[in-house]
Structures are given as C-alpha cells and as structure tokens.
Write an enzyme that holds these catalytic residues in place. Structure first.
Site, mmCIF file in Angstrom:
data_model
loop_
_atom_site.group_PDB
_atom_site.id
_atom_site.type_symbol
_atom_site.label_atom_id
_atom_site.label_comp_id
_atom_site.label_asym_id
_atom_site.label_seq_id
_atom_site.Cartn_x
_atom_site.Cartn_y
_atom_site.Cartn_z
ATOM 1 N N GLY A 7 -6.400 -3.504 -7.743
ATOM 2 C CA GLY A 7 -7.228 -2.630 -7.569
ATOM 3 C C GLY A 7 -7.052 -1.221 -6.847
ATOM 4 N N ARG A 40 1.388 4.505 -3.070
ATOM 5 C CA ARG A 40 1.226 5.726 -2.580
ATOM 6 C C ARG A 40 2.505 6.616 -2.970
ATOM 7 N NH1 ARG A 40 -2.452 2.437 -0.560
ATOM 8 N NH2 ARG A 40 -4.622 3.322 0.056
ATOM 9 N N SER A 49 0.804 -1.083 0.050
ATOM 10 C CA SER A 49 -0.178 0.054 -0.224
ATOM 11 C C SER A 49 0.759 1.097 -0.025
ATOM 12 C CB SER A 49 -0.856 0.070 1.120
ATOM 13 O OG SER A 49 -1.829 -0.854 1.254
ATOM 14 N N ASP A 78 -7.020 -8.080 4.588
ATOM 15 C CA ASP A 78 -6.112 -8.616 3.789
ATOM 16 C C ASP A 78 -5.411 -10.190 4.388
ATOM 17 O OD1 ASP A 78 -6.584 -7.150 1.587
ATOM 18 O OD2 ASP A 78 -4.639 -6.002 2.091
HETATM 19 C C1 S3P Z 1 -5.742 -1.239 -0.082
HETATM 20 C C2 S3P Z 1 -6.834 -1.012 0.637
HETATM 21 C C3 S3P Z 1 -7.867 -2.331 0.875
HETATM 22 C C4 S3P Z 1 -6.837 -3.729 0.812
HETATM 23 C C5 S3P Z 1 -6.015 -3.884 -0.341
HETATM 24 C C6 S3P Z 1 -5.025 -2.594 -0.414
HETATM 25 C C7 S3P Z 1 -4.816 -0.064 -0.210
HETATM 26 O O1 S3P Z 1 -8.616 -2.415 0.110
HETATM 27 O O2 S3P Z 1 -7.660 -4.708 0.672
HETATM 28 O O3 S3P Z 1 -5.125 -4.855 -0.480
HETATM 29 O O4 S3P Z 1 -3.605 -0.061 -0.698
HETATM 30 O O5 S3P Z 1 -5.363 1.099 -0.221
HETATM 31 P P1 S3P Z 1 -9.984 -1.480 0.192
HETATM 32 O O6 S3P Z 1 -9.656 -0.210 0.412
HETATM 33 O O7 S3P Z 1 -10.837 -1.776 -0.944
HETATM 34 O O8 S3P Z 1 -10.416 -2.093 1.290
#
Ligand code: S3P
Length: 428
Positions: free
Chosen positions: A93, A26, A22, A314
């Site tokens: 995602g 960012r 994450s 996660d």
């Molecule tokens: C993440 C947020 C989470 C997590 C994903 C990474 C991120 O998802 O499950 O693996 O880096 O912002 P959600 O924000 O959809 O809950």
C-alpha cells in the site's frame, strides 16, 4: 510454505531487526527525486520496499541494491521518464499510495497495479485529494481501486484536511506538492507517522509542522546524501511481545527506531506491566533510535484508543496476542483502519486465534479480549498477511501444543529472516 512453532522455554539473546519499512520506502523515493547520489544503509530488502525500487527503476532511476545497502543516482524533480510497462506495487500500500503522489505530477502517463489484496484496498483517500490539487487519475470504480492510470498532470498545491490519520495519504500529497510552485498544507485528525516530513527536512526541503498540520513549499531542490535507516519498531514488536509473555526471557534489540509517532506499542506494553528499557538513545537523519532491552513480566489488560491508535496501528495484531496472556480485559477502540489493511485484521485476528481456542470479540472498530486464556495447538493461516503470520507465531510460543502456520512465506514482505531468527532464539 508452512511453519510449526512449539513452546520451548525462554527466549534469550540479541536480535538485529531489519530496517524500518516506512523509512526504507521514503528513502528510496526521495533519494530518486534528489539531485546527486544517495546511499541508504540499513535498507529493508523485503518484498514491499523492493517493489518500490523496481517501480523507481522503471521510471528511469538507476538503483543498485546490495543487501541492506542501496545506491541511488538521483534524477531530480524533472528527471523521471515514462515507464514502458505497468508499475506493479505487489502487496505494498505504501508503494502504491506514495507513488500516486509522485506520478500525479509528471508530464507523462503511468499505470499502477498490485496483487489481489492491494487491488481491494481503498485508493480514493489518495486519488480524491490529489485530483483537488490538479491530478488526472482514472481507473476502477472512478479511481477508487487499482489498477489506476495517472495522466499527465500539473499540481497546484493547496490545503487538505484528511478525515483519516494516514501517513500514506499525507505523504502522497506532500510528494505531489514537491512538484508544485506553490504551498501544500495537509492536516489530519491525529498525528500519523511523520517519516516523510523528517526525511524531506533532512534532504533540504522547506517544510514546517504545527500540531497535526504540515506545510511544504513546492519546487525545492532536494540534495542526495547518506541515509541510515534504523531498525523497524514494527518488526521489533514481535520479539518485544514474545519476550514479555514467555517466562524467563530476556532480549536485546539494538538500533531500533523510536520516532514518537511510532512508539505506541512501547507505551502500551509498559502500561500492561511489561519490562522495557530504552538504552543508548541517539538521533541520525532526524530519526531517533535506541537499543531496546525487554524481560518477561506478568501483563495486565488495558484500553487502547484515540490518538494512540495511529502510533501502533500495525502492532495491534501482536498486541492482541499479548492481551490473550494478560490478566483482565483489553479493549481496543477507534481501530476501524485495521479493516482495510493487507487483510481485514480485526476479522483475521478474531477468527485465526479462535482456531487455537482463543475467544476474541471483534467490534466495528476494535477488539475485546478477556485474559488470561490458555491456547491449544492447531493450524492457522496467515491469510497472506505478514503481520498475521508473525503475530500467530508469537502466540504459539505460549500454546499448550504445536501450532502450524500456513502461508508462512508472507513474512518476506517486511521481515525476510523472521522464521530463522525465531528458531535460532528458541534453540539457544
Ligand atoms: C505506512 C502507514 C500506515 C501503516 C503502513 C505503513 C507508511 O498506513 O499501516 O503499514 O509507511 O506510510 P496508513 O498510512 O494507511 O495508516
């Protein structure tokens, strides 16, 4: 690719887990939007974060990746340029949702897509609030699914109360809000991971947080700098559970992020009777970190629900593996978000573990597991989901016979050297 794991005695040694996924996304995005140079150390060179880097390059940002070190020539808030081709987010995602926030505020058009899994995942949770802030986004199912096109847009900012505790939703809106001349405010039902907020503050944005509401003043200039990414607690989770359930194990995991919005796994493992120590706590770039020491311990079942869920979202598949070897009942509730991850993780956990003889009952929003259970050998599939592959591998360490995991290459998304690391610990 397939990998076969056999139970082979205690796990002992030191594991350097890869950089936080994450925070790596960012750091790359905000480094691109900052003025001047940003150097990222401890970057995760996994497929997801590399997809973010490739998209940013297509938007005109010079980026050099050398292993875990990344150099970014920031282009500032007005320096992105129209990409010549579709931006492919792969399986990620986070790439798709965060970049939607950035692209919604640009004076040019861009098209985002992803792999078959990502093209099924809900994007309306981001496109709808972005539209209410002034974005023009069109695409499949009225903008619910990738591929999506962001048309030139001007972001007004505003207030949004999110129905889900999602860091991706919150971050997309904050990123869009950076480009507005006004104020952006996002509230969520429970606190989701707050890396975007911490990094924005670290780079000089005007941001404040009260409870589960974050407020950002737009048009701030971000200044590039050195960013040191801690190890990923979500990657450490596999070895924390593995060492807990394999008798005689002891592992040290140096420099792992312990941001309180991410430490639900530590809370739950301790409540299950796990033996964990957090040593040498320190904070760099607003992100706390520590060296984690874990020893094997008899575990007991627990209930996991409510505000804890976003803090370990996660880690639930690997916690399900832990629960199989714990005495008593484990009940997971309020985790319906798992149904819209890389795969439907509630169904995947129940079905794949059952191939090893486990009995796990899926509910609409969670799992029920009665332990301890004895697992047999067999063949299971990752379903292309990195976290499923690694959770199945951890459970295999306690199975009565070898377990073959197909689709094992999925670990490259977040933990490229996972199999080598696991095998080297088993040999030592
Ligand atoms: C993440 C947020 C989470 C997590 C994903 C990474 C991120 O998802 O499950 O693996 O880096 O912002 P959600 O924000 O959809 O809950």
């Amino acid at each position: 690719m397939q990998v076969t794991i056999s139970a082979q005695g205690p796990l002992q040694g030191t594991v350097q887990v890869p950089g936080d996924k994450s925070i790596s996304h960012r750091a790359a995005i905000l480094g691109a939007l900052a003025e001047g140079e940003t150097t990222i150390e401890g970057f995760l060179p996994g497929d997801d974060c590399l997809a973010t880097v490739t998209c940013l390059r297509q938007l005109g940002v010079p980026i050099i990746v050398d292993g875990q070190t990344v150099q970014i020539q920031g282009v500032g808030l007005t320096g992105l340029r129209e990409p010549e081709d579709v931006l492919n987010c792969g399986n990620s995602g986070t790439t798709a949702r965060l970049l939607l926030g950035v692209l919604a505020a640009q004076p040019f058009s861009a098209v985002l897509t992803g792999d078959a899994s990502l093209r099924q995942r809900p994007m309306g949770r981001v496109t709808e609030p972005l539209r209410s802030f002034g974005a023009h986004i069109v695409g499949r199912q009225q903008g619910q699914l990738l591929p999506l096109t962001c048309l030139p847009g001007t972001i007004r900012g505003g207030c949004y109360r999110s129905p889900v505790a999602s860091a991706q939703v919150k971050s997309a809106l904050l990123l869009a809000g950076l480009f507005s001349s006004g104020m952006t405010q996002v509230s969520e039902p429970y606190l989701s991971r707050d890396h975007t907020e911490r990094l924005l503050a670290c780079l000089g944005a005007d941001i404040s947080v009260q409870g589960t509401t974050v407020t950002l003043q737009g048009s701030a200039r971000l200044r590039g700098r050195l960013l040191q990414v801690p190890g990923d607690l979500s990657a450490a989770a596999y070895f924390l559970v593995a060492a807990s359930i394999v008798p005689g194990s002891e592992l040290l995991l140096p420099n792992v992020g312990i941001n309180p919005s991410r430490t639900g796994l530590l809370t739950v493992l301790q409540a299950m009777g796990g033996k964990l120590q957090l040593l040498n706590r320190r904070e760099i770039n607003g992100e706390p970190r520590a060296d984690l020491l874990v020893r094997s311990a008899p575990l007991r079942g627990v209930e996991i629900s409510g505000a804890l869920i976003p803090k370990l979202i996660d880690e639930l598949p690997v916690l399900a593996a832990a629960a199989l070897f714990a005495g008593g009942k484990t009940i997971i509730r309020d985790a319906q978000e798992l149904r819209v991850k890389e795969t439907d993780r509630l169904a995947a956990v129940a079905e794949e573990f059952s191939k090893l003889g486990a009995v796990i009952t899926p509910t609409a929003d969670g799992l029920i597991i009665d332990g301890p259970q004895q697992l047999q050998g067999g063949t299971v599939d990752s379903r292309g989901d990195h976290r499923m592959a690694m959770s199945l591998a951890v459970a295999a360490l306690r199975a009565a016979a070898p377990v073959t995991i197909t689709g094992a290459e999925a670990v490259a998304i977040s933990y490229p050297h996972f199999w080598e690391t696991l095998q080297s610990l088993q040999r030592s």
